[in-house]
Design a protein around this motif. Structure first.
Motif, mmCIF file in Angstrom:
data_model
loop_
_atom_site.group_PDB
_atom_site.id
_atom_site.type_symbol
_atom_site.label_atom_id
_atom_site.label_comp_id
_atom_site.label_asym_id
_atom_site.label_seq_id
_atom_site.Cartn_x
_atom_site.Cartn_y
_atom_site.Cartn_z
ATOM 1 N N ASP A 80 -11.392 0.591 6.764
ATOM 2 C CA ASP A 80 -11.547 -0.172 5.594
ATOM 3 C C ASP A 80 -13.007 -0.569 5.403
ATOM 4 O O ASP A 80 -13.473 -1.535 6.111
ATOM 5 C CB ASP A 80 -10.775 -1.047 5.457
ATOM 6 C CG ASP A 80 -10.998 -1.849 4.225
ATOM 7 O OD1 ASP A 80 -11.535 -1.263 3.298
ATOM 8 O OD2 ASP A 80 -10.603 -3.179 4.139
ATOM 9 N N THR A 90 0.697 -1.219 -0.004
ATOM 10 C CA THR A 90 -0.058 -0.024 -0.228
ATOM 11 C C THR A 90 0.825 1.245 -0.032
ATOM 12 O O THR A 90 2.146 1.335 0.363
ATOM 13 C CB THR A 90 -1.021 0.018 1.162
ATOM 14 O OG1 THR A 90 -0.049 0.244 2.472
ATOM 15 C CG2 THR A 90 -1.618 -1.311 1.442
ATOM 16 N N GLU A 91 0.504 2.418 -0.342
ATOM 17 C CA GLU A 91 0.914 3.507 -0.305
ATOM 18 C C GLU A 91 1.636 3.927 1.077
ATOM 19 O O GLU A 91 2.636 4.593 1.459
ATOM 20 C CB GLU A 91 0.166 4.777 -0.807
ATOM 21 C CG GLU A 91 -0.389 4.619 -2.194
ATOM 22 C CD GLU A 91 1.186 4.784 -3.249
ATOM 23 O OE1 GLU A 91 2.077 5.562 -2.895
ATOM 24 O OE2 GLU A 91 1.233 3.987 -4.297
#
Length: 276
Positions: free
Chosen positions: A233, A40-41
């Motif tokens: 999320d 992920t970033e």
């Protein structure tokens, strides 16, 4: 829950994952050829530039994150207990033309030569298979070079014990402080593949580690806590509604080893490691 020796738990869990592994292929090779990242970033931001650095991924599964690290120029060792997962990872690494050393090992009893890393990384669904958190953090600290960083990207323990019962409705289906669990009261907490093929009919045990116990274990291992981020999320709370973004689903912890510390393990970790 029955009391079991750690070695018995590992053997059972290995069989559990071997039953699942042939059905878990991860991202296709083309995903990586097209520049896709399994990290992920947020993970990339805390890890930073890995070019020329030595990275160890624990509980690597089919190794997608390891492949991403390798494509970014890292020297990568990836460890898992399921040989079928490792075979999938090796095949993808060969197709991509990257060098990842996939090693069949229990992450609680790593070969002494697996040491000297700049980054040690474990991803979602990995830490829940650690039976002794204090012992694991001590082992990780010992395998890290001075100045190295531990990165834990994981499901939030709150998510592990909460079950959606409808819009704006949650119930407690697990014990936040109970640690060990046999099976899953909530099937959504089991590996995703089980919802397609069913749960293997073999005993398996996983663990819920509270954030307090994790931070304490990291500090007692002599590491310095650098950051602890929590993320929502909505997909992790299907059916909850708009308030799914109000509670955490994952977290990202980073901790470092002091540059003044001295490694206790022998050098040359990549030489002579047996590939199972």
């Amino acid at each position: 829950m029955s009391e079991q020796r750690p070695s018995d738990v590992v053997s059972q869990n290995r069989e559990y994952w071997e039953r699942l592994a042939p059905h878990r292929v991860g991202e296709p090779v083309q995903f990586f050829l097209d520049g896709g990242s399994a990290l992920t970033e947020s993970e990339l931001a805390v890890v930073g530039d890995v070019h020329g650095r030595r990275v160890l991924q624990l509980a690597c599964s089919m190794g997608d994150e390891a492949l991403t690290f390798a494509q970014r120029g890292a020297a990568v060792t990836a460890v898992d207990i399921a040989p079928s997962h490792l075979a999938t990872g090796r095949a993808k690494a060969e197709a991509l033309g990257v060098d990842v050393e996939f090693v069949e090992q229990d992450m609680m009893t790593l070969d002494p030569r697996i040491t000297g890393f700049d980054v040690i990384y474990i991803s979602w669904g990995g830490l829940c298979w650690v039976p002794d958190l204090s012992e694991w953090t001590r082992l990780v600290a010992d395998r890290m070079d001075p100045g190295g960083v531990l990165v834990i990207s994981e499901h939030h323990p709150l998510w592990e014990v909460m079950t959606v019962r409808g819009e704006d409705a949650l119930s407690v289906s697990g014990d936040y402080f109970g640690i060990g669990r046999d099976g899953y009261a909530d099937p959504l907490k089991a590996p995703e593949i089980t919802r397609r093929i069913g749960t293997p009919d073999v005993p398996h045990r996983s663990y819920v580690w509270s954030l307090g116990s994790l931070v304490t274990a990291v500090l007692h291992a002599g590491l310095t806590l650098e950051s602890l981020q929590e993320f929502p999320d909505p997909d992790s709370y299907p059916g909850l509604g708009d308030h799914a973004t109000y509670i955490p689903a994952t977290y990202l912890l980073t901790a470092s080893r002091s540059r003044d510390s001295h490694a206790a393990s022998p050098p040359s970790p990549r030489k002579g490691i047996k590939r199972e």
